[in-house]
Design a protein around this motif. Structure first.
Motif, mmCIF file in Angstrom:
data_model
loop_
_atom_site.group_PDB
_atom_site.id
_atom_site.type_symbol
_atom_site.label_atom_id
_atom_site.label_comp_id
_atom_site.label_asym_id
_atom_site.label_seq_id
_atom_site.Cartn_x
_atom_site.Cartn_y
_atom_site.Cartn_z
ATOM 1 N N LEU A 1 0.828 -1.209 0.000
ATOM 2 C CA LEU A 1 0.000 0.000 0.000
ATOM 3 C C LEU A 1 0.862 1.258 0.000
ATOM 4 C CD1 LEU A 1 -2.830 -0.900 2.563
ATOM 5 C CD2 LEU A 1 -3.020 -0.771 0.079
ATOM 6 N N GLN A 2 1.881 1.281 0.847
ATOM 7 C CA GLN A 2 2.747 2.458 0.950
ATOM 8 C C GLN A 2 3.487 2.715 -0.355
ATOM 9 O OE1 GLN A 2 6.051 2.175 3.725
ATOM 10 N NE2 GLN A 2 5.727 4.296 4.359
ATOM 11 N N THR A 3 3.977 1.645 -0.988
ATOM 12 C CA THR A 3 4.711 1.796 -2.244
ATOM 13 C C THR A 3 3.797 2.301 -3.350
ATOM 14 O OG1 THR A 3 6.179 -0.014 -1.604
ATOM 15 C CG2 THR A 3 6.147 0.595 -3.929
ATOM 16 N N ALA A 4 2.587 1.760 -3.426
ATOM 17 C CA ALA A 4 1.632 2.218 -4.436
ATOM 18 C C ALA A 4 1.317 3.696 -4.241
ATOM 19 C CB ALA A 4 0.359 1.382 -4.361
ATOM 20 N N ARG A 5 1.206 4.122 -2.984
ATOM 21 C CA ARG A 5 0.926 5.534 -2.697
ATOM 22 C C ARG A 5 2.106 6.416 -3.081
ATOM 23 N NH1 ARG A 5 -0.400 7.436 3.372
ATOM 24 N NH2 ARG A 5 1.850 7.106 3.507
ATOM 25 N N LEU A 6 3.324 5.984 -2.746
ATOM 26 C CA LEU A 6 4.511 6.768 -3.084
ATOM 27 C C LEU A 6 4.708 6.897 -4.590
ATOM 28 C CD1 LEU A 6 7.038 5.406 -0.417
ATOM 29 C CD2 LEU A 6 6.000 7.689 -0.489
ATOM 30 N N LEU A 7 4.333 5.859 -5.335
ATOM 31 C CA LEU A 7 4.492 5.875 -6.792
ATOM 32 C C LEU A 7 3.298 6.519 -7.502
ATOM 33 C CD1 LEU A 7 5.988 2.293 -7.375
ATOM 34 C CD2 LEU A 7 7.195 4.492 -7.338
ATOM 35 N N LYS B 1 0.245 5.386 -7.713
ATOM 36 C CA LYS B 1 -0.619 4.398 -8.382
ATOM 37 C C LYS B 1 -1.874 4.185 -7.534
ATOM 38 C CE LYS B 1 3.216 2.107 -10.723
ATOM 39 N NZ LYS B 1 3.889 0.830 -11.035
ATOM 40 N N GLU B 2 -2.790 5.133 -7.672
ATOM 41 C CA GLU B 2 -3.959 5.134 -6.792
ATOM 42 C C GLU B 2 -4.876 3.934 -7.051
ATOM 43 O OE1 GLU B 2 -7.540 8.117 -5.279
ATOM 44 O OE2 GLU B 2 -6.493 8.531 -7.169
ATOM 45 N N ARG B 3 -5.132 3.629 -8.319
ATOM 46 C CA ARG B 3 -6.030 2.516 -8.613
ATOM 47 C C ARG B 3 -5.491 1.210 -8.042
ATOM 48 N NH1 ARG B 3 -7.469 0.886 -14.729
ATOM 49 N NH2 ARG B 3 -5.412 -0.090 -14.595
ATOM 50 N N LEU B 4 -4.181 1.002 -8.191
ATOM 51 C CA LEU B 4 -3.563 -0.210 -7.666
ATOM 52 C C LEU B 4 -3.623 -0.225 -6.138
ATOM 53 C CD1 LEU B 4 -2.199 -2.766 -8.606
ATOM 54 C CD2 LEU B 4 -0.010 -1.556 -8.607
ATOM 55 N N TYR B 5 -3.395 0.920 -5.528
ATOM 56 C CA TYR B 5 -3.510 1.055 -4.071
ATOM 57 C C TYR B 5 -4.903 0.633 -3.613
ATOM 58 C CZ TYR B 5 -4.446 3.612 0.308
ATOM 59 O OH TYR B 5 -4.836 3.960 1.575
ATOM 60 N N LEU B 6 -5.928 1.121 -4.303
ATOM 61 C CA LEU B 6 -7.301 0.817 -3.905
ATOM 62 C C LEU B 6 -7.653 -0.650 -4.132
ATOM 63 C CD1 LEU B 6 -9.093 4.026 -5.219
ATOM 64 C CD2 LEU B 6 -8.706 3.381 -2.830
ATOM 65 N N LEU B 7 -7.140 -1.233 -5.209
ATOM 66 C CA LEU B 7 -7.409 -2.649 -5.467
ATOM 67 C C LEU B 7 -6.798 -3.523 -4.372
ATOM 68 C CD1 LEU B 7 -6.846 -2.769 -9.326
ATOM 69 C CD2 LEU B 7 -8.989 -3.281 -8.134
ATOM 70 N N ILE B 8 -5.546 -3.230 -4.018
ATOM 71 C CA ILE B 8 -4.882 -3.996 -2.960
ATOM 72 C C ILE B 8 -5.655 -3.863 -1.650
ATOM 73 C CG2 ILE B 8 -2.798 -4.109 -1.522
ATOM 74 C CD1 ILE B 8 -1.229 -3.225 -4.060
ATOM 75 N N LYS B 9 -6.083 -2.653 -1.348
ATOM 76 C CA LYS B 9 -6.821 -2.411 -0.106
ATOM 77 C C LYS B 9 -8.191 -3.088 -0.142
ATOM 78 C CE LYS B 9 -7.120 1.311 3.254
ATOM 79 N NZ LYS B 9 -6.844 2.742 3.483
ATOM 80 N N LEU B 10 -8.816 -3.101 -1.311
ATOM 81 C CA LEU B 10 -10.132 -3.728 -1.453
ATOM 82 C C LEU B 10 -10.050 -5.226 -1.159
ATOM 83 C CD1 LEU B 10 -13.123 -3.430 -2.371
ATOM 84 C CD2 LEU B 10 -12.345 -3.979 -4.683
ATOM 85 N N HIS C 1 3.909 -6.589 -10.402
ATOM 86 C CA HIS C 1 4.946 -5.635 -10.800
ATOM 87 C C HIS C 1 5.300 -4.686 -9.660
ATOM 88 C CE1 HIS C 1 3.680 -6.290 -15.260
ATOM 89 N NE2 HIS C 1 4.559 -7.188 -14.835
ATOM 90 N N LEU C 2 4.320 -4.414 -8.797
ATOM 91 C CA LEU C 2 4.567 -3.515 -7.665
ATOM 92 C C LEU C 2 5.451 -4.179 -6.611
ATOM 93 C CD1 LEU C 2 3.721 -0.718 -6.390
ATOM 94 C CD2 LEU C 2 1.893 -1.995 -5.225
#
Length: 282
Positions: free
Chosen positions: A130-136, A138-147, A226-227
């Motif tokens: 989550l932190q890496t997706a936020r730093l990069l 990548k909001e959609r990927l962040y939300l998918l992981i969290k979902l 990939h993340l």
């Protein structure tokens, strides 16, 4: 035609393994027997949950047939439960069936844990994703992981995550005959609504490709995998199944802790009563 009688007085035709109807009344009788035998409350609560899970899984007729437990076991594995957890749940149902004299419906052979175990995604690794997706950015990927990590939703139900469902705060999955509701935590609901507003999506499926088509399983899995490199998480853990499994393990751990606390509170209550009116103390 010869008839044989089961342990609890239920008749069936000899040689023809009939289905067994599962009812709340039958479950209550079984649980009462566990209580009579002195089973601890935590164990009883676990059995209750497992019986309810099977009851919810059964079709409308609520009948257990030969092969029903095999189908349920396959469904549990698909949902991301570990082989150890699945074995424990099947064992609980086997005990219920034995009580009602229906050993013919049991699933006796247990899964070999090592044959079904997936790599375990730890909570720290999940947070790093989550932190890496936020730093990069990548909001959609962040939300998918969290979902996946917060709700345990299956990737095949991603099309059910619509703007309308997010506004309500509940995702309806399953069939019309067997609906299931997945509640969105408040923090995730707010983030999904903000994403929908900034993405200009007022209705319909929330997560789509550039041409407006729902994301495929491959789209989702590839993005998370990939993340993993940037998040320093093993690639084999970067998939929706591992995220769902983390969700299930977290839920099971919380429920287990609650059961322990209930047992401890009950013991303290009994000790207090013993001190007040126990025979030896008096």
């Amino acid at each position: 035609m010869k008839r044989t009688q089961g342990l609890k007085g239920r008749y069936r035709i000899a040689g023809e393994p009939a289905a067994m109807k599962m009812t709340p009344e039958a479950v209550s009788v079984y649980i009462a027997d566990m209580e009579r035998k002195g089973c601890v409350q935590g164990t009883i609560d676990i059995y209750k949950r497992n019986l309810k899970l099977l009851y919810d899984f059964l079709p409308e007729q609520k009948e257990i047939e030969k092969g029903t437990l095999q189908k349920w076991r396959a469904s549990l594995l698909e949902q991301g439960y570990t082989a150890r957890t699945v074995n424990a749940r099947i064992s609980a149902i086997n005990s219920y069936l034995a009580f009602w004299g229906r050993r013919d419906l049991q699933l006796v052979r247990q899964l070999r844990a090592e044959a079904y175990e997936q790599p375990e995604l730890t909570r720290n690794e999940y947070l790093r994703l989550l932190q890496t997706a936020r730093l990069l950015g990548k909001e959609r990927l962040y939300l998918l992981i969290k979902l996946f990590g917060c709700t345990g939703i299956a990737v095949q139900n991603l099309e059910r995550v619509t703007v309308e469902a997010v506004i309500i705060g509940e995702i309806q999955v399953g069939s019309s005959k067997k609906p299931q509701c997945i509640r969105l935590p408040d923090c995730l609901q707010r983030e999904l609504l903000d994403y929908a507003e900034r993405s200009g999506r007022a209705s319909g499926v929330l997560f789509v490709t550039r041409d407006g088509k729902p994301l495929s399983r491959t789209n989702v899995a590839d993005g998370i995998r990939h993340l993993c490199h940037d998040a320093q998480v093993p690639e084999e853990k970067g998939n929706p199944s591992c995220l769902r499994r983390l969700y299930q393990q977290t839920q099971d751990g919380i429920l287990q802790n609650i059961s322990v606390l209930i047992d401890q509170a009950y013991e303290r209550l009994l000790e207090t009563e013993q001190l007040a009116i126990g025979w030896a103390e008096g």
